[in-house]
Design an enzyme around this catalytic site. Structure first.
Site, PDB file in Angstrom:
ATOM      1  N   ASN A 137      -4.437   9.019  -4.041  1.00 34.24           N
ATOM      2  CA  ASN A 137      -4.965   9.084  -2.677  1.00 34.24           C
ATOM      3  C   ASN A 137      -4.863  10.492  -2.104  1.00 34.24           C
ATOM      4  O   ASN A 137      -5.756  10.951  -1.399  1.00 34.24           O
ATOM      5  CB  ASN A 137      -4.257   8.070  -1.778  1.00 34.24           C
ATOM      6  CG  ASN A 137      -4.866   6.691  -1.914  1.00 34.24           C
ATOM      7  OD1 ASN A 137      -5.989   6.549  -2.414  1.00 34.24           O
ATOM      8  ND2 ASN A 137      -4.154   5.667  -1.485  1.00 34.24           N
ATOM      9  N   ALA A 138      -3.771  11.187  -2.421  1.00 38.34           N
ATOM     10  CA  ALA A 138      -3.613  12.547  -1.905  1.00 38.34           C
ATOM     11  C   ALA A 138      -4.702  13.457  -2.463  1.00 38.34           C
ATOM     12  O   ALA A 138      -5.294  14.259  -1.734  1.00 38.34           O
ATOM     13  CB  ALA A 138      -2.227  13.089  -2.257  1.00 38.34           C
ATOM     14  N   THR A 157       0.795  -1.230   0.000  1.00 43.56           N
ATOM     15  CA  THR A 157       0.000   0.000   0.000  1.00 43.56           C
ATOM     16  C   THR A 157       0.822   1.273   0.000  1.00 43.56           C
ATOM     17  O   THR A 157       0.291   2.309  -0.328  1.00 43.56           O
ATOM     18  CB  THR A 157      -0.993   0.006   1.166  1.00 43.56           C
ATOM     19  OG1 THR A 157      -0.367  -0.636   2.266  1.00 43.56           O
ATOM     20  CG2 THR A 157      -2.247  -0.719   0.796  1.00 43.56           C
ATOM     21  N   CYS A 181      -5.103   4.287   4.302  1.00 46.65           N
ATOM     22  CA  CYS A 181      -4.335   4.836   3.175  1.00 46.65           C
ATOM     23  C   CYS A 181      -4.147   6.341   3.161  1.00 46.65           C
ATOM     24  O   CYS A 181      -3.031   6.821   2.965  1.00 46.65           O
ATOM     25  CB  CYS A 181      -4.995   4.434   1.865  1.00 46.65           C
ATOM     26  SG  CYS A 181      -4.801   2.695   1.541  1.00 46.65           S
ATOM     27  N   ALA A 208     -11.305   0.363  -2.933  1.00 45.28           N
ATOM     28  CA  ALA A 208     -11.681   0.975  -1.659  1.00 45.28           C
ATOM     29  C   ALA A 208     -12.347  -0.090  -0.816  1.00 45.28           C
ATOM     30  O   ALA A 208     -13.066  -0.961  -1.334  1.00 45.28           O
ATOM     31  CB  ALA A 208     -12.633   2.152  -1.895  1.00 45.28           C
ATOM     32  N   GLU A 209     -12.112  -0.038   0.489  1.00 48.05           N
ATOM     33  CA  GLU A 209     -12.740  -1.024   1.357  1.00 48.05           C
ATOM     34  C   GLU A 209     -14.250  -0.812   1.383  1.00 48.05           C
ATOM     35  O   GLU A 209     -14.730   0.312   1.250  1.00 48.05           O
ATOM     36  CB  GLU A 209     -12.138  -0.925   2.755  1.00 48.05           C
ATOM     37  CG  GLU A 209     -10.739  -1.507   2.774  1.00 48.05           C
ATOM     38  CD  GLU A 209     -10.057  -1.357   4.121  1.00 48.05           C
ATOM     39  OE1 GLU A 209     -10.735  -1.383   5.156  1.00 48.05           O
ATOM     40  OE2 GLU A 209      -8.827  -1.218   4.115  1.00 48.05           O
TER      41      GLU A 209
HETATM   42  C1  UDX Z   1      -9.022   4.756  -0.432  1.00 45.59           C
HETATM   43  C2  UDX Z   1      -9.132   5.026  -1.944  1.00 45.59           C
HETATM   44  O1  UDX Z   1     -10.494   5.411  -2.252  1.00 45.59           O
HETATM   45  C3  UDX Z   1      -8.734   3.802  -2.740  1.00 45.59           C
HETATM   46  O2  UDX Z   1      -8.761   4.100  -4.129  1.00 45.59           O
HETATM   47  C4  UDX Z   1      -7.334   3.385  -2.313  1.00 45.59           C
HETATM   48  O3  UDX Z   1      -6.962   2.202  -2.991  1.00 45.59           O
HETATM   49  C5  UDX Z   1      -7.268   3.159  -0.803  1.00 45.59           C
HETATM   50  O4  UDX Z   1      -7.704   4.326  -0.119  1.00 45.59           O
HETATM   51  P1  UDX Z   1     -10.538   3.503   1.377  1.00 45.59           P
HETATM   52  O5  UDX Z   1      -9.654   4.189   2.383  1.00 45.59           O
HETATM   53  O6  UDX Z   1     -10.741   2.037   1.504  1.00 45.59           O
HETATM   54  O7  UDX Z   1      -9.972   3.737  -0.106  1.00 45.59           O
HETATM   55  O8  UDX Z   1     -11.999   4.178   1.406  1.00 45.59           O
HETATM   56  P2  UDX Z   1     -12.600   5.538   0.835  1.00 45.59           P
HETATM   57  O9  UDX Z   1     -13.948   5.250   0.315  1.00 45.59           O
HETATM   58  O10 UDX Z   1     -11.678   6.239  -0.081  1.00 45.59           O
HETATM   59  O11 UDX Z   1     -12.808   6.416   2.153  1.00 45.59           O
HETATM   60  C6  UDX Z   1     -11.719   6.936   2.908  1.00 45.59           C
HETATM   61  C7  UDX Z   1     -12.260   7.830   4.009  1.00 45.59           C
HETATM   62  O12 UDX Z   1     -12.803   9.037   3.477  1.00 45.59           O
HETATM   63  C8  UDX Z   1     -13.384   7.207   4.832  1.00 45.59           C
HETATM   64  O13 UDX Z   1     -13.210   7.515   6.191  1.00 45.59           O
HETATM   65  C9  UDX Z   1     -14.624   7.860   4.274  1.00 45.59           C
HETATM   66  O14 UDX Z   1     -15.688   7.894   5.185  1.00 45.59           O
HETATM   67  C10 UDX Z   1     -14.106   9.251   3.977  1.00 45.59           C
HETATM   68  N1  UDX Z   1     -14.890   9.953   2.950  1.00 45.59           N
HETATM   69  C11 UDX Z   1     -14.971   9.469   1.681  1.00 45.59           C
HETATM   70  C12 UDX Z   1     -15.525  11.150   3.259  1.00 45.59           C
HETATM   71  O15 UDX Z   1     -15.457  11.613   4.407  1.00 45.59           O
HETATM   72  N2  UDX Z   1     -16.225  11.798   2.290  1.00 45.59           N
HETATM   73  C13 UDX Z   1     -16.321  11.331   1.013  1.00 45.59           C
HETATM   74  O16 UDX Z   1     -16.967  11.983   0.182  1.00 45.59           O
HETATM   75  C14 UDX Z   1     -15.671  10.117   0.696  1.00 45.59           C
HETATM   76  P1  ADP Z   2      -2.856  -4.387   3.614  1.00 46.98           P
HETATM   77  O1  ADP Z   2      -3.972  -3.494   4.084  1.00 46.98           O
HETATM   78  O2  ADP Z   2      -1.751  -3.642   2.932  1.00 46.98           O
HETATM   79  O3  ADP Z   2      -3.320  -5.566   2.826  1.00 46.98           O
HETATM   80  P2  ADP Z   2      -2.546  -6.044   5.987  1.00 46.98           P
HETATM   81  O4  ADP Z   2      -1.847  -5.693   7.267  1.00 46.98           O
HETATM   82  O5  ADP Z   2      -4.022  -6.239   5.981  1.00 46.98           O
HETATM   83  O6  ADP Z   2      -2.110  -4.925   4.937  1.00 46.98           O
HETATM   84  O7  ADP Z   2      -1.905  -7.383   5.385  1.00 46.98           O
HETATM   85  C1  ADP Z   2      -0.549  -7.624   5.221  1.00 46.98           C
HETATM   86  C2  ADP Z   2      -0.250  -9.096   5.524  1.00 46.98           C
HETATM   87  O8  ADP Z   2       1.089  -9.403   5.122  1.00 46.98           O
HETATM   88  C3  ADP Z   2      -0.362  -9.497   6.994  1.00 46.98           C
HETATM   89  O9  ADP Z   2      -1.332 -10.515   7.142  1.00 46.98           O
HETATM   90  C4  ADP Z   2       1.077 -10.002   7.358  1.00 46.98           C
HETATM   91  O10 ADP Z   2       1.050 -11.118   8.222  1.00 46.98           O
HETATM   92  C5  ADP Z   2       1.609 -10.404   5.991  1.00 46.98           C
HETATM   93  N1  ADP Z   2       3.080 -10.428   5.904  1.00 46.98           N
HETATM   94  C6  ADP Z   2       3.936  -9.460   6.278  1.00 46.98           C
HETATM   95  N2  ADP Z   2       5.216  -9.826   6.009  1.00 46.98           N
HETATM   96  C7  ADP Z   2       5.172 -11.067   5.444  1.00 46.98           C
HETATM   97  C8  ADP Z   2       6.158 -11.980   4.926  1.00 46.98           C
HETATM   98  N3  ADP Z   2       7.460 -11.682   4.927  1.00 46.98           N
HETATM   99  N4  ADP Z   2       5.730 -13.155   4.427  1.00 46.98           N
HETATM  100  C9  ADP Z   2       4.411 -13.458   4.412  1.00 46.98           C
HETATM  101  N5  ADP Z   2       3.441 -12.648   4.866  1.00 46.98           N
HETATM  102  C10 ADP Z   2       3.792 -11.450   5.380  1.00 46.98           C
END
Ligand code: UDX
Ligand code: ADP
Ligand code: UDX
Length: 470
Positions: free
Chosen positions: A227-228, A134, A279, A167-168
């Protein structure tokens, strides 16, 4: 080097690696996809017979049900996964450094480096190694240096950058229909061949005009930039929400009017209690750190303001709560609805709810929390981390976790909506009102509820970005 990918290994079974590679497996039945992780509990959860997966993401279970055991596998056998694969995604965590040079800003690339060194140590055939972590900050270049310094005869490594934009909460639909797939490579013949090999994996379901190929560093920087700029939109609308509150304008109307300009566009202009997630803040702080290390202090300062504004928005909101409740919340019960950083996820990383609750704690309020997805242990861990000087036992005297919104609101003076879960719009607000102390206050930090409807029930309602109060 391999030009046709038949076996993929993904190192890291987290929020990015898990859903991404599960979808690749679903869409490419001819490719064997193995997701490896050092964390046994996480792998066990991915393999759980009842599909109790380690992350909550709408549609994910269905994808895993279709592909797991067919061409999708989860294992802790990292070395075997590496050896078998012709293409390896590195999708490990890249948290912000907590100490040392760049603490608080720079990404901790230790996990990326360890994973890369593991690939170099155990690989016995050529590999395409794809950076999907990320925080990409010239990471690909470091990976390339490590791999090249350790390559063996007949064992070449091609490095690609392939940032993930999902996005999550909407990960699966984002992966099914991405706005774009971005692949960065060296502009050499080998680099371009590796790029084509990965592009042809995505071409199984993504229209080719949406697969963009660029240089390695452009690809990495684009992820930070995207993202920025997204976060900057939220800070911009939130800055305007403060003006609306002070003047009687309505941020919904302003956002609507501004978003109608096709050069601005309507999406991602929802004022809120502040952005969270793993992010936005992390990527901006990386951009700030990068700008500083490139001796571009004005650029660093510019982006830093996006985070400064976000902190201000959270603080401003908790201050509004205190001010409105007659300047004290000591001993008062406040129900916080939502703990996740956004709806449809159980993820709490950088969630604004954490900051709000910490502020309420320091004002000596009693806090009831309800979130439909976040695990109790996660909430306690986050609150403990937010107040390192306070023992968990004292936090637990002040804070309770409830198993429904109604239970959380019982006997409360105020309800604070911190996450835009749909169910909060649909709860029985009449019943909530009956159970609360009067006057009963609602603070909508997500522009979620129909304020007029709630006022008709009797609530005093405060909404982000609206001048008229209560
Ligand atoms: C973000 C980017 O959207 C995605 O492209 C990148 O890969 C990872 O980071 P994410 O953080 O999962 O994704 O969710 P996102 O929907 O972007 O929301 C981020 C935050 O902004 C949340 O807290 C959300 O509630 C907030 N948000 C979003 C606002 O407050 N207002 C908006 O209009 C949109
Ligand atoms: P992201 O949001 O970037 O996917 P997470 O923390 O959810 O990050 O996931 C990263 C995963 O990578 C974790 O489950 C961690 O255990 C795994 N990980 C970190 N280092 C190694 C490694 N050297 N080999 C295998 N898995 C790893
Ligand atoms: C602007 C607004 O676009 C318009 O809606 C408003 O009514 C008046 O202000 P204007 O100043 O006439 O219009 O031109 P615009 O096309 O917006 O350009 C403004 C400046 O930004 C110019 O110097 C232009 O060269 C520059 N610009 C614009 C860029 O540097 N990059 C871009 O991508 C777009």
């Amino acid at each position: 080097s391999a030009t046709k990918v038949t076996k993929i290994c993904c190192i890291g079974a987290g929020y990015v690696g898990g859903p991404t590679c599960a979808v690749i497996a679903l869409k490419c039945p001819h490719i064997k996809v193995t997701i490896v992780d050092l964390n046994q509990a996480r792998i066990d959860a991915w393999n759980s017979p009842e599909f109790k997966l380690p992350i909550y993401e709408p549609g994910l279970e269905d994808v895993v049900r279709q592909a797991r055991g067919r061409n999708l596998f989860f294992t802790t056998e990292v070395d075997k996964g590496i050896q078998e694969a012709d293409l390896i995604f590195v999708s490990v965590n890249t948290p912000t450094k907590k100490s040392g040079v760049g603490a608080g800003f720079a990404a901790d690339l230790n996990y990326v480096e360890l994973a890369t060194r593991r690939i170099a140590a155990v690989a016995n055939s050529s590999k395409i190694v794809v950076e999907k972590s990320t925080v990409p900050c010239r990471t690909a270049e470091s990976m390339r240096t490590i791999l090249e310094a350790n390559s063996k005869p007949n064992c070449r490594f091609d490095i690609l950058s392939n940032p993930e934009f999902l996005a999550e909460g909407t990960a699966i639909s984002d992966l099914f229909k991405p706005d774009r797939v971005l692949i960065g490579s060296l502009q050499t013949a080998e680099g371009k061949a590796a790029c084509n090999a990965l592009a042809s994996v995505y071409a199984n379901w993504v229209p080719t005009e949406r697969i963009l190929t660029v240089g390695l560093w452009s690809s990495e920087l684009s992820k930070l930039a995207a993202n920025a700029m997204l976060a900057q939109r939220i800070s911009s609308i939130n800055a305007l929400s403060a003006i609306c509150e002070a003047t009687g304008a309505n941020i919904d109307e302003v956002a609507h009017a501004v978003g109608f300009d096709s050069r601005v566009g309507p999406k991602f202009l929802r004022a809120s209690v502040g952005f969270g997630g793993s992010c936005f803040q992390k990527d901006i702080l990386n951009l700030v750190y990068l700008s500083e290390s490139l001796h571009l202090p004005e650029v660093a300062e510019y982006w830093k303001q996006v985070v400064v504004m976000n902190e201000y928005q959270k603080r401003r909101f908790s201050k509004t709560v205190v001010d409105t409740l007659f300047n004290t919340i000591t001993g008062k019960r406040i129900a916080v609805l939502g703990f996740a950083f956004k709806a449809d996820t159980g993820d709490t990383r950088e969630s604004p709810a954490i900051t709000l609750i910490r502020d309420f704690q320091s004002e000596k309020a009693l806090v009831n929390i309800y979130d439909p997805q976040v695990e109790q242990d996660q909430i306690w861990a986050d609150l403990a981390e937010a107040s390192p000087a306070t023992p968990l036992a004292s936090i637990q005297k002040q804070v309770s976790i409830c198993d429904s919104a109604l239970a959380a609101c019982k006997n409360a003076e105020a309800v604070v909506i911190a996450t835009e879960w749909k169910e909060f719009r649909e709860i029985d607000w009449e019943e909530v009102y009956r159970g609360m102390n009067k006057p009963a206050f609602v603070f909508d930090g997500r522009l979620l509820v129909d304020a007029e409807k709630l006022r008709n029930i009797g609530f005093k309602v405060t909404t982000i970005g609206r001048g008229e109060r209560l």
